[in-house]
Write a protein that holds these residues in place. Structure first.
Motif, PDB file in Angstrom:
ATOM      1  N   ARG A 132       0.834  -1.209   0.000  1.00  0.00           N
ATOM      2  CA  ARG A 132       0.000   0.000   0.000  1.00  0.00           C
ATOM      3  C   ARG A 132       0.867   1.256   0.000  1.00  0.00           C
ATOM      4  O   ARG A 132       0.534   2.258  -0.648  1.00  0.00           O
ATOM      5  CB  ARG A 132      -0.931   0.011   1.219  1.00  0.00           C
ATOM      6  CG  ARG A 132      -2.019  -1.039   1.209  1.00  0.00           C
ATOM      7  CD  ARG A 132      -3.131  -0.683   2.211  1.00  0.00           C
ATOM      8  NE  ARG A 132      -2.619  -0.314   3.515  1.00  0.00           N
ATOM      9  CZ  ARG A 132      -2.605  -1.094   4.589  1.00  0.00           C
ATOM     10  NH1 ARG A 132      -3.065  -2.339   4.505  1.00  0.00           N
ATOM     11  NH2 ARG A 132      -2.131  -0.647   5.731  1.00  0.00           N
TER      12      ARG A 132
ATOM     13  N   ILE B  31      -6.490   0.730  -8.417  1.00  0.00           N
ATOM     14  CA  ILE B  31      -5.554   0.245  -7.403  1.00  0.00           C
ATOM     15  C   ILE B  31      -5.519   1.150  -6.170  1.00  0.00           C
ATOM     16  O   ILE B  31      -5.587   0.642  -5.031  1.00  0.00           O
ATOM     17  CB  ILE B  31      -4.160   0.022  -8.022  1.00  0.00           C
ATOM     18  CG1 ILE B  31      -4.206  -1.195  -8.965  1.00  0.00           C
ATOM     19  CG2 ILE B  31      -3.101  -0.187  -6.946  1.00  0.00           C
ATOM     20  CD1 ILE B  31      -2.906  -1.492  -9.702  1.00  0.00           C
TER      21      ILE B  31
ATOM     22  N   VAL C  66       1.991   1.999  -3.381  1.00  0.00           N
ATOM     23  CA  VAL C  66       0.883   2.566  -4.158  1.00  0.00           C
ATOM     24  C   VAL C  66       0.727   4.047  -3.857  1.00  0.00           C
ATOM     25  O   VAL C  66       0.569   4.876  -4.761  1.00  0.00           O
ATOM     26  CB  VAL C  66      -0.420   1.797  -3.868  1.00  0.00           C
ATOM     27  CG1 VAL C  66      -1.628   2.536  -4.441  1.00  0.00           C
ATOM     28  CG2 VAL C  66      -0.334   0.381  -4.437  1.00  0.00           C
TER      29      VAL C  66
ATOM     30  N   GLY D  63      -8.767   0.444  -4.225  1.00  0.00           N
ATOM     31  CA  GLY D  63      -8.751  -0.855  -3.559  1.00  0.00           C
ATOM     32  C   GLY D  63      -7.877  -0.862  -2.319  1.00  0.00           C
ATOM     33  O   GLY D  63      -8.222  -1.462  -1.293  1.00  0.00           O
ATOM     34  N   CYS D  64      -6.736  -0.180  -2.382  1.00  0.00           N
ATOM     35  CA  CYS D  64      -5.849  -0.082  -1.222  1.00  0.00           C
ATOM     36  C   CYS D  64      -6.503   0.727  -0.109  1.00  0.00           C
ATOM     37  O   CYS D  64      -6.317   0.433   1.085  1.00  0.00           O
ATOM     38  CB  CYS D  64      -4.514   0.538  -1.617  1.00  0.00           C
ATOM     39  SG  CYS D  64      -3.461  -0.559  -2.588  1.00  0.00           S
TER      40      CYS D  64
ATOM     41  N   CYS E 180      -6.244  -5.657  -5.852  1.00  0.00           N
ATOM     42  CA  CYS E 180      -5.124  -4.748  -6.124  1.00  0.00           C
ATOM     43  C   CYS E 180      -3.859  -5.517  -6.486  1.00  0.00           C
ATOM     44  O   CYS E 180      -3.149  -5.155  -7.436  1.00  0.00           O
ATOM     45  CB  CYS E 180      -4.862  -3.847  -4.920  1.00  0.00           C
ATOM     46  SG  CYS E 180      -6.284  -2.878  -4.429  1.00  0.00           S
TER      47      CYS E 180
ATOM     48  N   THR F  88      -2.139  -5.557 -10.258  1.00  0.00           N
ATOM     49  CA  THR F  88      -0.714  -5.313 -10.465  1.00  0.00           C
ATOM     50  C   THR F  88      -0.126  -6.357 -11.417  1.00  0.00           C
ATOM     51  O   THR F  88       0.658  -6.026 -12.316  1.00  0.00           O
ATOM     52  CB  THR F  88       0.021  -5.344  -9.111  1.00  0.00           C
ATOM     53  OG1 THR F  88      -0.527  -4.338  -8.259  1.00  0.00           O
ATOM     54  CG2 THR F  88       1.499  -5.101  -9.279  1.00  0.00           C
TER      55      THR F  88
END
Length: 559
Positions: free
Chosen positions: A237, A421, A240, A424-425, A491, A495
């Motif tokens: 995370r 992404i 990200v 989602g994190c 997520c 990736t």
């Protein structure tokens, strides 16, 4: 056999209990590992019978949540499934404690044994009343969301059917549609807060009974996190936040310019083109038929798979009143059948069903005949690679579905993959905070959500909306209620799917071969070694996200 022809019969859990007790006795009396594996195959048959009937019930109940018969059956399994899980655990312990464990590990794999250990850490007979209550709360949430009757444009719509207006090209129409959606959630906010508060307290109580300080560790065990932990997830995370949020912000700014707006509001968040997002040009029946043509051409394996799905009518994809929101792929073990559930609504998400859910179903079909059933028991961060990557492998066929707007769809699809992404994190970090602080009030949870919005989605402006601007957006995310800690799997998988997107631009055939190998590996290997075997970088690896951002920026976002 067509799904509609499959008979349903309620499982008698007392008979299942007797079956497991007999198998446990046999296992303890076995004289060799080979004999134990033969007994274990009987356990497969018993488990498959139970799961098949439960799944038939789930499909028919979610297809019509007011059908009285299947609602009663669903309530029955809400009560009985924790008992079944405990029986499964008691049986599985005989494998853990076997004097022939080395033979069994060689036969069914170290991953399977690690998963049994996690099961032992997450289940206990003393949890059954709490687990039954948790199942009931999840069903209550689903039923509440499915009950939505939103009047719009002279129609009574549920949430799935409203979606086409949420992404209408006319900004005033989508603003009004989002206002109607907000109104529904505002009206139900007290019930939603109450359901979630009970869920958090229930799951925390389960964790305490198992000796954990909070639900996070128990939740990880239940998600079969067999090779990574919350420290590794936090590192992902953090990557990200550092490198992916800036790229997503750049994508959102490009959207703003394309839409010709001075600023983006929340009702613009899913809009990509001034003339509206690309929508499929065909009827639901045509979309399915074009899907068949697409998979016929993609590979011999996908042709065989989709022909089977099509001929056996293993789809329930038309939107209807009283149908559960969302979509899923599931599997009927006794028939070795994947099944796809969705809600077509006239938007590009209809095509996503034919790509995303079919990615799941394809992998299930590819491994359906594996003798060792544990090799089919994939964890969700792997399962979602199959679905999200299939979305990209089928990009080249989008002219079938979108005509002259196929390229617009491809651009939108990639942009959505990038911007998802961070979202989602955010969902994942929100859940960590909630379960580490289970006594927070509903208002405190909503304040946490708004703080995370500023970190992960700094572009998001909820204006003066009375519900969403107060931190309520998360309440429309069913995974937060029904599947805690699931969302990070999307997520991690996205990736990997983006890596496939980059690879297929360089060598499509080689990328497809890697993907097919991943599908066949299934659950035979742990997550990171499996990725390495097919040539993918682990999302947990430092620099992985940075490398993806650099590749995407170089190829797609270099302006």
């Amino acid at each position: 056999m067509k799904f509609k022809e499959i008979p349903y019969e309620r499982i008698d859990m007392e008979e299942v209990k007797k079956g497991f007790e007999a198998l446990i006795k046999e296992q303890k009396e076995a004289k060799s590992g080979q004999e134990q594996f033969e007994i274990h195959k009987k356990a497969y048959a018993l488990r498959d019978k139970v799961l098949t009937q439960m799944t038939i019930c789930e499909i028919r109940h979610t297809g019509n949540t007011v059908d009285e018969f299947y609602e009663n059956e669903n309530n029955y399994y809400d009560e009985k499934k924790p008992e079944f899980d405990d029986l499964t655990l008691q049986y599985s312990k005989t494998l853990l404690e076997s004097p022939f464990r080395d033979y069994l590990e060689e036969k069914i794999g170290k991953v399977a044994f690690k998963n049994i250990e996690l099961m032992a850490k997450s289940l206990d007979e003393k949890l059954i009343p709490l687990m039954q209550e948790e199942n009931n709360l999840v069903s209550t949430y689903h039923k509440l969301i499915a009950s939505a009757k939103i009047m719009f444009n002279g129609e009574e719509l549920n949430i799935s059917m409203l979606r086409k207006y949420l992404t209408d090209s006319d900004r005033n129409i989508r603003k009004e549609a989002w206002s109607k959606l907000s109104g529904f959630f505002q009206e139900k906010s007290g019930e939603l807060d109450d359901i979630y508060d009970k869920m958090v307290k229930n799951r925390t109580a389960q964790a305490k009974l198992m000796g954990y300080s909070n639900y996070v560790e128990l939740g990880y065990c239940r998600m079969n996190r067999n090779s990574y932990d919350k420290v590794m997830v936090k590192n992902f995370r953090d990557q990200v936040k550092k490198v992916f949020v800036p790229l997503a912000t750049k994508v959102h700014e490009a959207r703003r310019e394309a839409l010709g707006l001075d600023s983006l509001k929340f009702y613009d968040n899913e809009m990509y083109f001034n003339n509206g997002n690309p929508a499929p040009i065909g009827t639901p029946e045509e979309i399915l038929r074009w899907g068949k043509e697409m998979y016929d051409d993609l590979s011999p394996e996908t042709k065989e798979f989709f022909d089977y799905m099509y001929e056996n009518e293993l789809f329930d994809v038309l939107g209807r009143k009283n149908k559960q929101a969302g979509g899923y792929m599931t599997f009927l073990p006794d028939y070795k059948m994947p099944f796809i559930f969705a809600n077509f609504n006239g938007t590009s998400s209809d095509v996503d069903v034919i790509t995303h859910e079919c990615g799941h179903a394809f992998q299930g079909y590819v491994v359906r005949d594996y003798e060792v059933e544990e090799h089919r028991d994939i964890t969700m961060e792997t399962a979602e690679i199959h679905s999200m990557s299939m979305e990209f492998f089928t990009d080249r066929y989008m002219e079938k579905f979108f005509g002259d707007r196929a390229e617009d769809y491809r651009k939108m699809h990639l942009a959505e993959s990038v911007t998802f992404i961070p979202y989602g994190c955010m969902v994942d970090e929100f859940q960590h905070i909630v379960y580490e602080n289970p006594d927070m009030t509903p208002d405190e949870r909503k304040a946490v959500w708004m703080k995370l919005e500023s970190e992960y989605r700094p572009h998001m402006d909820y204006a003066d909306d009375p519900f969403f601007s107060k931190g309520g957006f998360w309440q429309r995310q069913l995974h937060i209620y029904a599947s805690p800690f699931y969302y990070i799997d999307y997520c991690l998988a996205q990736t990997c799917a983006l890596q496939y997107r980059i690879k297929m631009d360089k060598d499509y055939k080689k990328a497809w071969e890697s993907y097919l190998a991943l599908c066949k590996l299934s659950a035979k290997e742990f997550y990171e070694p499996m990725l390495k075997e097919v040539g993918l970088d682990s999302p947990f690896q430092d620099g992985c996200m940075k490398n993806i951002v650099e590749e995407l920026t170089k190829t797609y976002y270099n302006n």
